[in-house]
Design a protein around this motif. Structure first.
Motif, PDB file in Angstrom:
ATOM      1  N   ASP A 134       0.936  -1.245  -0.108  1.00 39.39           N
ATOM      2  CA  ASP A 134       0.044  -0.113  -0.131  1.00 39.39           C
ATOM      3  C   ASP A 134       0.908   1.199   0.107  1.00 39.39           C
ATOM      4  OD1 ASP A 134      -1.536   2.435   1.950  1.00 39.39           O
ATOM      5  OD2 ASP A 134      -2.948   1.190   0.625  1.00 39.39           O
ATOM      6  N   MET A 135       0.604   2.126  -0.807  1.00 38.67           N
ATOM      7  CA  MET A 135       1.212   3.234  -1.031  1.00 38.67           C
ATOM      8  C   MET A 135       1.393   4.168   0.245  1.00 38.67           C
ATOM      9  SD  MET A 135       0.958   6.283  -3.905  1.00 38.67           S
ATOM     10  CE  MET A 135      -0.452   6.704  -3.786  1.00 38.67           C
ATOM     11  N   TRP A 136       0.325   4.453   0.867  1.00 33.99           N
ATOM     12  CA  TRP A 136       0.447   5.211   1.922  1.00 33.99           C
ATOM     13  C   TRP A 136       0.974   4.602   2.972  1.00 33.99           C
ATOM     14  CZ3 TRP A 136       0.062   9.578   0.073  1.00 33.99           C
ATOM     15  CH2 TRP A 136      -0.628   9.696  -1.249  1.00 33.99           C
ATOM     16  N   GLU A 137       0.921   3.216   3.345  1.00 33.06           N
ATOM     17  CA  GLU A 137       1.718   2.461   4.403  1.00 33.06           C
ATOM     18  C   GLU A 137       3.149   2.643   4.212  1.00 33.06           C
ATOM     19  OE1 GLU A 137       0.287  -1.374   4.703  1.00 33.06           O
ATOM     20  OE2 GLU A 137      -1.778  -0.674   5.115  1.00 33.06           O
TER      21      GLU A 137
ATOM     22  N   LYS B  41       5.742   4.444  -7.028  1.00 35.99           N
ATOM     23  CA  LYS B  41       4.284   4.225  -6.797  1.00 35.99           C
ATOM     24  C   LYS B  41       3.563   5.629  -6.831  1.00 35.99           C
ATOM     25  CE  LYS B  41       4.472   0.002  -3.981  1.00 35.99           C
ATOM     26  NZ  LYS B  41       3.596  -0.623  -4.777  1.00 35.99           N
ATOM     27  N   LEU B  42       4.275   6.751  -6.264  1.00 41.32           N
ATOM     28  CA  LEU B  42       3.670   8.094  -6.314  1.00 41.32           C
ATOM     29  C   LEU B  42       3.478   8.421  -7.658  1.00 41.32           C
ATOM     30  CD1 LEU B  42       5.373   9.872  -3.547  1.00 41.32           C
ATOM     31  CD2 LEU B  42       2.879   9.101  -3.549  1.00 41.32           C
TER      32      LEU B  42
ATOM     33  N   GLU C 253       0.841  11.243  -8.601  1.00 46.03           N
ATOM     34  CA  GLU C 253       1.272  12.250  -7.484  1.00 46.03           C
ATOM     35  C   GLU C 253       2.633  12.811  -7.680  1.00 46.03           C
ATOM     36  OE1 GLU C 253      -0.856  13.324  -5.291  1.00 46.03           O
ATOM     37  OE2 GLU C 253      -2.252  12.012  -5.323  1.00 46.03           O
TER      38      GLU C 253
ATOM     39  N   LEU D 185       8.787   3.806  -3.099  1.00 49.91           N
ATOM     40  CA  LEU D 185       7.547   4.847  -2.668  1.00 49.91           C
ATOM     41  C   LEU D 185       7.595   6.031  -4.057  1.00 49.91           C
ATOM     42  CD1 LEU D 185       5.266   6.081  -1.027  1.00 49.91           C
ATOM     43  CD2 LEU D 185       7.060   7.424   0.131  1.00 49.91           C
TER      44      LEU D 185
ATOM     45  N   ALA E 142       4.657   5.176   2.380  1.00 54.24           N
ATOM     46  CA  ALA E 142       4.852   6.650   2.828  1.00 54.24           C
ATOM     47  C   ALA E 142       5.038   6.750   4.331  1.00 54.24           C
ATOM     48  CB  ALA E 142       3.771   7.519   2.468  1.00 54.24           C
ATOM     49  N   SER E 143       4.397   6.067   5.232  1.00 52.15           N
ATOM     50  CA  SER E 143       4.471   6.316   6.642  1.00 52.15           C
ATOM     51  C   SER E 143       5.664   5.504   7.134  1.00 52.15           C
ATOM     52  CB  SER E 143       3.315   5.526   7.236  1.00 52.15           C
ATOM     53  OG  SER E 143       1.924   6.266   6.924  1.00 52.15           O
TER      54      SER E 143
ATOM     55  N   GLU F  34       8.563   7.901   5.892  1.00 48.49           N
ATOM     56  CA  GLU F  34       8.840   9.009   6.995  1.00 48.49           C
ATOM     57  C   GLU F  34       9.325   8.504   8.278  1.00 48.49           C
ATOM     58  OE1 GLU F  34       5.654  12.382   8.990  1.00 48.49           O
ATOM     59  OE2 GLU F  34       4.970  10.769   7.782  1.00 48.49           O
TER      60      GLU F  34
ATOM     61  N   LEU G  73       4.656  14.977  -5.076  1.00 48.61           N
ATOM     62  CA  LEU G  73       5.317  13.991  -3.703  1.00 48.61           C
ATOM     63  C   LEU G  73       6.245  13.449  -4.506  1.00 48.61           C
ATOM     64  CD1 LEU G  73       1.600  12.950  -2.063  1.00 48.61           C
ATOM     65  CD2 LEU G  73       3.304  14.753  -1.491  1.00 48.61           C
TER      66      LEU G  73
END
Length: 542
Positions: free
Chosen positions: A3-6, A27-28, A33, A24, A8-9, A12, A36
């Protein structure tokens, strides 16, 4: 961490995990995106080891964002680190071309030919740029076969050797193996045919706000829903039109709501069929070279025509609203969905508006001519209609007009005046007489004559009677109430066309002062000696 947002977390929390940051960024980029993705690719460029594909992605992100100067700068730096990488030079040439730096792009393509003399795409681009610049420069690697810039198998060019990575099936650009979508046109590198849902994405800082595939999907479902609503209004209008008897028109809007129902339905059908073709024709008239997909044009045309049909078939007059709505929505669709330059988009939009509403007006007018039974000259009828509907002499809603005289015997002549338009007179022919007994006498009869001929004969048995009848402007009509003398009867007439009551001629008087009989029995009133009863003509007597 698919998952892209997982992901990203995770990045970070672990900023030093550059391989995951690289995943990442890809994927963005695939999710469009770009801003980003740019942040992470710049971190990789500054902090990570030299990485060819991350530099190519960085150049592709700048390219997709329309920042061609920065894309060229990034790719030149990458070329200094990997001078033998042909894909970087090809990518740089495209960025320079989009940045209007054609001479620099020409030099880069010639460098590609020096590295790979049989690079067919480089040969094509060199020739196109030279024709564009109108120069006489020649490359020793460029075939002189086709001076018109057309390349095919007959040109004698050798087949292009295999290259490392993937070739975009849409634009022919070379992509590294890690690219899922083309860096140049954003088309999928998977082996499947393009559809209107797989169009090049919109530039993040370009002139468009939404993706065409999103607009197409929304327009497709909205068109279907609006089409069903239009069918509902059309069926309702047909049933109402068939169920209505010949009743008087009491206001001008009823002409549109009731009388013009067949022509409104015909105009809606013509728009549903014509609008997609009008869009395509307008794009050709605007000389659009890269035509939008046919399915996108078709869906946009059906959406606009279905929306207009709903507004035209609604019970109240919404033609002006429909015109303004299509002006705005069609402009947004052409600008957002078709991905053509704004100048050409405005030309295509204006051309299609003219084509659509010209066809709508013609279909409506010819349908009315067919119903009227003869050709109506619009140059004569339209000015009269404009004056009649909105000028100083505009028709007013039919206010009740009381007929002079309310005590039997009653005989009153009336004449209706023309609106000035034969077409409007034809549809405003329906009038209504309301007859009300003020006393309880029996044997009263209400009659309407036209030129001496009986057209309505109704006994006044109930207290209130409504009599619809047709009128012809310029003809003289007569209302007659016969029966017991001195009965009080009130007659009220309603019609859109204005009427004038004709005063009755005074009876002839003999030499001794007694009233004389009228010369024409049945056309003037006579008074019986001592009775005062109106003698009805033979055609009027019950």
């Amino acid at each position: 961490m698919s998952d892209m947002w997982e992901l990203a977390s995770y990045v970070e929390e672990h900023p030093g995990d550059y391989p995951q940051r690289w995943q990442l960024a890809k994927k963005l980029y695939a999710a469009h995106e770009y801003r980003l993705a740019l942040e992470h690719l710049l971190v990789l460029k500054n902090e990570w080891k030299p990485h060819l594909n991350s530099r190519r992605y960085l150049g592709a992100v700048y390219y997709r964002m329309g920042r061609y100067t920065e894309a060229a700068k990034t790719l030149r730096e990458a070329i200094r680190e990997w001078p033998e990488e042909i894909g970087l030079r090809e990518q740089l040439a495209h960025a320079l071309t989009r940045g209007e730096e054609h001479k620099e792009a020409l030099n880069v393509w010639e460098d590609v030919l020096q590295l790979q003399p049989d690079h067919i795409r480089a040969q094509k681009h060199i020739k196109k740029i030279r024709i564009l610049l109108k120069t006489t420069l020649r490359s020793p690697y460029l075939s002189d076969a086709d001076d018109d810039g057309v390349y095919d198998s007959a040109a004698g060019l050798p087949p292009e050797p295999p290259v490392v990575g993937n070739i975009c099936p849409k634009c022919g650009a070379q992509n590294s193996e890690e690219f899922d979508r083309c860096w140049k046109c954003d088309a999928s590198l998977a082996l499947h045919e393009d559809s209107f849902l797989n169009l090049p994405s919109v530039q993040a800082h370009g002139p468009y706000l939404l993706r065409p595939e999103t607009i197409s999907s929304v327009a497709m479902f909205a068109s279907f829903a609006l089409f069903l609503v239009a069918i509902y209004f059309a069926v309702r209008l047909i049933l109402t039109y068939k169920a209505d008897s010949v009743e008087a028109l009491t206001n001008v809007s009823q002409i549109y709501d009731q009388v013009l129902a067949p022509s409104r339905i015909m105009m809606s059908l013509v728009l549903l069929l014509w609008w997609p073709y009008a869009l395509k024709l307008s794009l050709r008239l605007a000389r659009i070279k890269a035509m939008p997909p046919a399915i996108l044009i078709c869906i946009s045309g059906l959406f606009l025509s279905s929306l207009t049909a709903v507004l035209v078939l609604m019970p109240h007059s919404m033609v002006f609203v429909a015109f303004l709505t299509t002006l705005l929505i069609s402009l947004l669709l052409v600008l957002l969905a078709f991905q053509i330059p704004p100048g050409s988009a405005l030309v295509a939009w204006a051309a299609h508006i003219v084509l659509v509403w010209l066809m709508a007006a013609c279909s409506f007018w010819f349908a009315e001519c067919y119903r009227f039974g003869e050709f109506l000259n619009p140059l004569q009828e339209l000015p009269v209609l404009q004056e009649t509907m909105s000028g100083q002499g505009a028709l007013q809603n039919a206010a009740p007009v009381r007929v002079p005289g309310f005590m039997t015997p009653i005989r009153q002549k009336v004449r209706w005046e023309s609106s000035g338009s034969a077409w409007l007179d034809h549809y405003a022919h329906a009038a209504r007489a309301s007859v009300k007994k003020e006393t309880a006498e029996q044997g009263l009869v209400f009659q309407i004559l036209k030129g001496g001929n009986l057209i309505a004969h109704e006994p006044l048995e109930a207290e209130h009677l409504y009599v619809p009848f047709s009128i012809e402007p310029g003809e003289e009509y007569e209302f007659v109430v016969t029966g017991p003398d001195y009965a009080m009867v009130q007659i009220i007439v309603q019609s859109i066309l204005p009427c004038v009551f004709v005063p009755s001629a005074p009876p002839a008087v003999s030499a001794d002062g007694a009233p004389a009989e009228a010369a024409n029995e049945g056309t003037t009133a006579t008074t019986e000696q001592g009775a005062g009863t109106l003698t009805a003509p033979p055609s009027v007597r019950p």
